[in-house]
Structure formats: structure tokens, C-alpha cells
Design a protein around this motif. Sequence first.
Motif, PDB file in Angstrom:
ATOM      1  N   MET A 355       0.837  -1.188   0.000  1.00 45.93           N
ATOM      2  CA  MET A 355       0.000   0.000   0.000  1.00 45.93           C
ATOM      3  C   MET A 355       0.875   1.243   0.000  1.00 45.93           C
ATOM      4  SD  MET A 355      -1.427   2.573   2.025  1.00 45.93           S
ATOM      5  CE  MET A 355      -1.113   1.995   3.677  1.00 45.93           C
ATOM      6  N   GLY A 359      -2.556   5.848  -1.509  1.00 44.02           N
ATOM      7  CA  GLY A 359      -3.705   4.958  -1.639  1.00 44.02           C
ATOM      8  C   GLY A 359      -3.891   4.462  -3.055  1.00 44.02           C
ATOM      9  N   SER A 360      -2.908   4.619  -3.942  1.00 44.02           N
ATOM     10  CA  SER A 360      -3.089   4.216  -5.337  1.00 44.02           C
ATOM     11  C   SER A 360      -2.613   2.800  -5.597  1.00 44.02           C
ATOM     12  CB  SER A 360      -2.329   5.190  -6.252  1.00 44.02           C
ATOM     13  OG  SER A 360      -0.960   5.177  -5.931  1.00 44.02           O
ATOM     14  N   GLY A 364      -6.321   0.264  -3.316  1.00 42.07           N
ATOM     15  CA  GLY A 364      -6.521   1.703  -3.397  1.00 42.07           C
ATOM     16  C   GLY A 364      -7.762   2.044  -4.206  1.00 42.07           C
TER      17      GLY A 364
END
Length: 1210
Positions: A355, A359-360, A364
Motif C-alpha cells: 500500500m 492509496g493508489s 486503493g
Amino acid sequence: MADSSGLQFVSSYAFEAMQKVDVVRLAALSDPELRLLLPCLVRMALCAPADQSQSWAQDKKLILRLLSGVEAVNSIVALLSVDFHALEQDARKEQQLRHKAGGSNGESILVSQLQHGLTLEFEHSDPLRRLRLALSELLAIMNKVADSNGEFFLKSSELFESPVYLEEVADVLCILQAELPSLLPIVDVAEALLHVRNGDWFLCLLVANVPDSFNEVCRGLIKNGERQDEESVGGRRRTEALRQLCQMNPSQALNIRAMVVEECHLPGLGVALTLDYKPDTADEAVSPLVSYVSGLLLGTNSKVRTWFSMFIRNGQQRKRESSSVLWQMRRQLLLELVAILPRSRSTHVPNDGDMEEGGSGYSGLREEHVVKASALLRLYCALMGIAGLRPTDEEAEQLLQLMTSRPPATPAGVRFVSLSFCKLLAFPTLVSTPEQEQLMVMWLSWMIKEEEYFESAAGVSASFGEMLLLVAMYFHSNQLSSIIELVCSTLGMKIAIKPSSLSKMKTIFTQEIFTEQVVTAHAVRVAVTNNLSANITGFLPIHCIYQLLRSRAFTKHKVSIKDWIYRQLCETTTPIHTQLIPLIDAYINSILTPASKANPEATNQPITEQEILNVFQASAGQGEVSLGGRQRYSITTQLLILYYILSYEENLLASTKQLALMQKKPKSYSAALMDQIPIKYLVTQAQGLQQELGGLHSALLRLLATNYPHLCLVEDWVCEEEVTGTLPLLRRMMLPSNTCRYTQSQLHQAFQKLPSSSPRLMRILEHLTLLSPGDLIPYADALTASTALLLEPAVPRRILQTLNKLWMGLNTVMPRRLWVMTVNALQPSAKLLRQQRYTQNDLMVDPLIVLRCDQRVYRCPPLMDIVLHMLNGYLLASKAYLHCHLKETADFDRQSQTVSNLGVPGQPDTPEVTREELKNALLAAQDSAAVQILLEVCLPTSEEQQLGANTESLLRSIRGPMPGKSKQGSLGPRARGSVKDAEPEGGLLSDLREVQCLICCLLHQMFIADPNIAKLVHFQGYPQALLPLTVAGIPSIHICLDFIPELLAQPQLEKQIFAIQLLSYLCTQYALPKSLSVARLAISVMGTLLTVLTRPKRFSFFMPTLPCLVAFCQAFPPLYDDVAALLVQVGQVCASDVATKARDIDPLIARLQYLKEKPQEAVVPGEGSSKLTLPQRTAEELGGADPDVQICYCIEATFMDIISSTLHGL
């Protein structure tokens, strides 16, 4: 309706062309499409149009050209050629016949006996008979619908079912409805068509050929529809028909959906129309289905919510059907949910390293999907919590995947995390397997780790970290109902959550994630909310701290919270946040009340005096109040700190008994600190901000009324209206901004050069009256320090009155400091007495210091008004001070007394009772001393007496001159020389008179506030010369009538004399029935005393009281007989004592008897003079005469005064 699935319906393109009569579009239609619209087009071409324009003539030619190549047009033209009037008459006759026959299908007027089946008859018939056949069949169905009472039935009819003749039957149906609209209302025809096969197809053709009737037909079908359409065959057929109509006219689909919600009928149709709806521009945020269902379940209309919830519940009870609208809706919602899920589709626990911070990475959630995800979460919460939806395993799996995904650090991301967390709490059954539980724990740990980053990156004050803390605290204190309220508040809906369902989450929170020690340690490190106000919504650090304070977690784990609370109070602004006052109350309780009896030291630390002074630093620099431009802290902060101090002191006094039992005495804030806080100014400021301060202003007023009553004087509130009202505001607005501004030194110099500088001083003072009270504060020292200079002679009265006005203005913002400065400034000069600087505490301990001022103040009304105002305030302050002092020390002294006197019954209570009595006695003595001093001030000085001032003038001006005053002036205290002399010019406008009025006004207020003061003062007595003034000038003195009988019963002769003299004036001023009864009692007491008093005492008693009988008779003539009898009795007693002496008294007694029996003959009619002439006696003769003789002469004079007053009354 699967039976019409193979038929061709009217397309939306064709329907729009018909609506707009777009000939070009109609020409572009295919032959099959055009065939469906022929009835309307043929009527349009043949009937005479209302539109006679050239453009319509051209369009009509195009329509005729369009129809010329269609063979079916000829049959429709033939249908239009029949006599519809005769047809309608036959139809109505048949309806009447059927009505008489009870609806039975007997003989028919429209159709004779059929030789073959209905279909064959239709095939072989001419146009008129075809119309009759179709009309007869349609009327039969409509009659049956009318008689069915809402029960659905399906009518089997060859005419409407034969696929060969459907188009011809449709033509006939459309022509009949168009030509016979009164016989066949289109709404009734539409309702009847639902009960035959292919009814939806016929209905669409009928509406397409009458496009203007679309909304009317739809509304009629919806109104007659079922509340739950999927429950019955009729409901499903109706829904399908309306759905086909909306597909034909998609622009009206949303309006039809609104009708569905308005009527609360056919919920499945509303969902179906939403599923069919294809917006022109796709909304990436939220789909139409999510918006529609969320609006129904989360809207404010409870009727709609219940109706749709029933649709969900009933739909789940049936077996899963792909054709069910509910399952279509659930499938669509699931597809939308899956479409926005992160790539990871399983419940395997991801590694932290997968992670990324934004948060992508793994799990995410993409930023453009966050808002849609939040909307979906709320929708599923509403479906499950309100509508009772039971999610399938697939739905639960995908929902948990969505909830535990990790959004980007944006405000929408913070909102999504909060919603996900609350959904987990609301529906813990979504977590069923150990893998799912581990996934949830990892996600919660991620929330804790990333909370600070989210708050800083998203730029929001209310993050999900505070909610985590709050839930953890609620779990630790087992406040499960509070958690349920929090969840419902965050989700924005009321959900029924069983507290027992939270047991698993409670275990996870309290044992794995948030132990209580971790909670408290973490809470202190949370940053305070900058510029906290009611505009900041959501769950903030203040909510968490408040709950921890209530549960006493800080004191239990020895974590200091004082600094955090102080910083948060300093970071506040308006409108005030609703949690601030409860936070302060909980903090004060944690300071004074230990967390447990076993550990009395487990309390929080109070805010230090230095920290409080820092908040009011600018205020302290100004002495009493801070000016707005130089404030370091906001007015909200200062008001909250003031509320904290006042509430702390009040709670400290209220808790003294409990604290004494625990041998614990928290420190009270010093008087020096309180003197530096601008209490009155802050409360005045709060009064103008009541809307933004919520309940803080009223709370401060309550505390002030209890602890600082001298700051809540009624006359101060009235005065504030004069200072801060509309008129002063307008005067200040008219003041030019570039006007001359005077300095304090210029004001001081003008005072020093009095009286020569009077005009300049007047200009300066008049300018100051235009300033606001806050702007006057810098001039307070110069104004008060020079007050004594105004006592010099030749100072204009206008200067004194203007100074009084300015002082009253300053009194609204800085009363306590102003009073101290004024008292010190008005002390006697150093030549007479060594001056001493008094403090606020000195004046509260001894309020009578106020009256130890320069004697000239007593004859200066504007300054005397100020002195009386301060005296009234300090008398109230002294009461509050002594009450607080008693509360602070009594319980601790009693506790020590109890410890030292164990085993002695009743001993502990004695000191407290004694102290209370001593306090009350001290206050009574203080008040009565003030009253006596003020009454003494009302007496004229020797110089004033020489000038002719007379204290009886006020009473005399009200009730006229006392009768008998002009005669025998030396006979008693009430006759001191001739009062025929005119009062000196200006007597009623003298300084003495004005001071007397001011004092009487204050005494009136004091007597009303505490009638016991009036009783005490009159039991003590005061000079008889003041009675005319007090009775006439103090309206509330009539209460003395209540205790005069008690005063008459006192053994001291002086008190009895004073009671009778007071009563004589009261009877004249208040001629009431009560006064009459008390006067009778007084006469009776005088008669009784006559029999028991010795000769010297008799002289001392009757000489001052006999003239009072004149007033009794003047006020109450019925008392004449009693008074005359008393006078004769007294005369006889005195005469008997001197009978043995050489002086002959008998002629005097004879005259008294004559006067008693025939008083009307004692006066010459018309002249008003006595027939009995009294010999003129000098004062020396009377003074040397025998006491009994003097009494006899006094009796005779009293008789004459009574007679004279009676004649004056006539």
C-alpha cells in the motif's frame, strides 16, 4: 406481458413525430411504423382543421401524399363514414339495458345474434358492424372492470387475441375513442385494456394516436394501481404497460416516476423506469438508480420510506426471479459496486508494503470513484437498516471489499472512511469468517496509522481519527447506546441496531486495538482544532476529550489534560461550538471530584492564575477591559474563561461538604485575579452576541446573579438602555470622525483650574458624552480623581450633572474598579482626616466606608446619586461575600469540630448555626446602620435651619398644613412655632430636598427587597422630625402597619411613643381599613397605659402623643368618640392628682366635658372661632407649671385642634 412480446410497438421517434406533427419525420417512418399511426393521420387529413394557415395546408398535402400509397387507409376512411351519433345512442341504450339486467350478457342492441364466432363476424362485417362489434366487446369489459371492486381479472376475447385482425381492431378502437370521447373516456378505456391479452400493445397504439393524452392516461393508471405492484398479476401487467408507454415517450419517464412516488403506488414501476432511464450526459459521480433509491429511503417523507421499504421486504419473500424488478435493481447495484472496486477481489490480507501512501496501490480506491462509493455505502446501509434487505453472500463479500479499501487523502476520502467504519459497526454480520475479521483489523490499524496524514493532506479539521477515539471510549465505558447514536448521526439515518450485536466489535476495540491507556495517551497528543466554532461539523477532538473527561480516564491513568483544554479554549471563535460548555463543566467536575473515594488525589489540575491573566492581558493593561483592536484572544475565549472561573467558584462552594469529608480543599482563585477580569464589560459584549454564543450568555447571567449580585442591579440594566440605546447610537453616528479629541491631561488640567475653566471643562465633558462607554475607559482616572474638586462653591450644576452621566456610562463597563476609584476620590480632605486608600476587599467587608466621604457630598445631589448607587452595590456585594466566606470555611471548621468532639451529641451542628446567625445579624446591623446614616443626612444642618429649611414641608405640601399648628405652638413636638410663615423661596428646589428624594428612593428599594430592614429600623427608631419625610417620601413604608401593634407592645416607653407618632402620619397618608384598626388599637393602648403609668412617665408619654390624636380624628372621624373619651379620662386623672393643690382645675374639666358633649357649640357658626377662649400662656408659665397641669392644657389644645380640623374638613 409476454403475450405481446412479438408485436411491433410505436417507437419513441414515431411518437415524438406525432406529438410535434413533424411531417418530415413521419415521411421517414417505415411502412410498419406508419401503419400503427394511420387512424390519427387519416382523421387529421379528412377532418376540417382549426389551423387555416398556409404552412398547415402544405403539411396536409404532404400527409395526403403519404397516405395515398397505403391500402389500409381505405378501410379507415370507411370506418369514419358511419353515423357515430346513432351508434352512440345505441351504445347508451345497451348500457342501460345491461344495467337493468344486472350486467348479464343477454340481448344486445349493438350486435344482433351472432351466427359465427366473433372473429369471423368481424372479418365478414361491414365497417358499421365492425364498429358495433368492437364497441360492444369494449363496453362489456369496461362494465366488468367497474363491477370488479378492484379485483383483477383477465377477460378472454377473440377480438383482441387474434393476431390476424389486431391491426384492424386497433384501428376500430382508435376511431371509436376519437369519435365517442364522452362514451369512451380514454382513461377508462386504458384501464379496460389491461384486462385483455395484448392490452399493452393496444394501449400504446391508442395513446400514440392521441399523444396529448399521455400524462392523463399514465396518471389514471397510477392512481388506480396497487400499492405493491409485484404482489399480483394485475400489478405486474399495469407496471409493464406503463413501462412500455414510457419507452414510447422517454422524455416523460421521470415525470411518471414522480407520479409514482407522489401516489405511493407501483414501487416496482419507479425502479423499472430508473433502470430504463438513459441520461443524455452520464453523471460520473452517482448513478440515477443510487440517487433515486437513496432519495426514497433517506428522504424526509416517512410515508414514502415505509412504502418502499415494504416493497423491498415483500420482494425478498418470493423466490429469486430474474424478471423481478427488485432482483434487477439488486443486480444493477452490485454491478455498479464491482465496477468501482479496487483490483484486489479477495479477502486475503494485503501486506503493508503493497500500500502506497497516496492509496493508489493495493486496495486503493480511485479518487474519481470515492464519492460514488460513499453514496453506494449509504444506500446499502439504508437498504439493510431501513428496508430490511438481507444481502446475499456475493453482495456481502463485495461490500466488505469496498468498505476496507483505502481511499486517497481527500475530504471525500475522509468521509468515505467514516462511512465505512460506521457501516461495520452498524452491520457487524458482514464480517463472518476469520479471514474477513483479520482484514477488518488490518484496515482499522491502517486508519489509526494514517489518520494524522489524512487530516493534514485533506485539509479538514474533523477526521476519522476522532471518531475512532470516541468509539473506543464508548466501548470502554460500555456506552453502547452512544455508539449507536454516533453511527446513526454519521450515516444520516435512524437504524435499529441491537447493542448485543456490538459485542464482537467491542472485544476487538478494547483488547486488540485501543486499550484505555492508549486512548488517553493518544487523545492528549491530538492537536486542538484551530478556530473552533459551530461551523465546523463532524466529530472533532473536543468530542473525544469530553467523553474521556466524563469517564475520568485522564485522572485514572494520571494523564494531564489541563494544557490541551486551555489551548482549545484559546482557539475558539463565534458561533460557539455546542460542545465547549459541557467540556468546561466536565473539566471542573474532574478537578473538584476525585475519580474514586479510595484515591482522593486523582483529580485534574485547574488552569493557573497566570494562564487566565494571559487571556485578559490586554484587559489588565486597561485596568478593566480590553479594547477590540489590541486583543490577542477573541471575545469567545475570554467569555469561556470567565464562564470557567465563575462556574469553578460556584461548584467549589457547592462541594465544600464532600471535600471536607475527604479532607481535601482545592484552591480558590484569588480576589486580586477577579479584580483584573472585566466581568461586566464581557457580559455586556455577550449580550450583543447572544445568537452566536448559544446558551453562554444566559449561563453567565445566572452565575453573576449568584456570585456578583452587585453587577446585576436592575437600575444598571435600565441605565444601559439609556447609554447603549438607539438615541445615543444616533448621536455617536452624527459625531464627525475628524472631530477634536481631548486627552486625559487636558481633562485633568481643566478640572484643576476650576471654577475659571468651567466653559472649557463643559466642552470637554459634552464631547465625552458622545463617546461609547468603552471609549470612555481611558478617561476614567481623570474623571474620578478630580471629583472632589467639584465640591467647591461656584461649580456650575451642569458640570455636575454631565459628570454623573459620564460616571453612569462608565459604570456599564467597569463598575468595580470605578467604584473603588470614586470612593477613594471622595474621602474627606487631608486637613480633617489622614486619607487611606481603600481596596475592593475593604469595601466589600465594610460597605459603610462609602458613606465616610466628604460631608459636602451630602448636599451635592449629582454626586450623592453616585454615592447611593455605590452603597447599594456594596451592600449586595457584602452579602455575597459573607455568604461565600461562610460556605468556604463552615464545612471545614465543622469537620474539624466533628473530629475533635467525637462522642458529644449535637456539638457539631452548633458552630454552623451560630455562624449563620452571626452573619445574618451582621448583615442586618450593616443595612440598618446605612439606613440610619442616610436618615441622619436628611436632617437639616444648623445653617439650613437658620435659612428656614423645614423637613415637614414635603409632607405638608402633599396633605396641607396640619391643623392646630397655628395655635399653642409650644405645646408639643409637633407644634414648633408658627408655620404660618411662608416657606423660603426655592425651598422645594433646594439641594437638601433633592438629596432627601434620592435617599427616600433608595430606602424604598431596600424596604421592598427586604421588609425586615424596615422593621428593624423602625424598632430602633429615628428622630420624630423625619417622620413627615419618610412617610411621604417612601411609598413602601405602609408595610409598617404590619408591625406597629408589635412595636406598641414593647416595654420601652420611647418605642411606644414613636409607634403612635409614626401611626399618626401613616393614617393621614394611607387612610385604609387596616390603618383604622391599628389606630383603634393605639387609642386602646393609650387608655391602658393611663392606668398603669406613674406620674412622671405619664407626662413623658402623653405630652408627645396627645397631638397625634388630631391626625387619627382627621383621617377617621368615627374615632372621635373614642378620642374624646380618652382625652376626658386623661384630664380627669390629671385633675385628681392636683385636686389638693391651690390651682383650681374644675373649670377646665367642665370645659372639657362641654366640648365632649357639644363640640358643635364650641365654635361660632360662620366664623370658625371658638366661643371658649383659652387664656394666652407664655412658654415660661407652662414650663414652670405642674406636669399634670401642662397635660390638661395640652388636652384642651388637642380638643380645639380636632374641632378645628373637623371644620376645615367640612
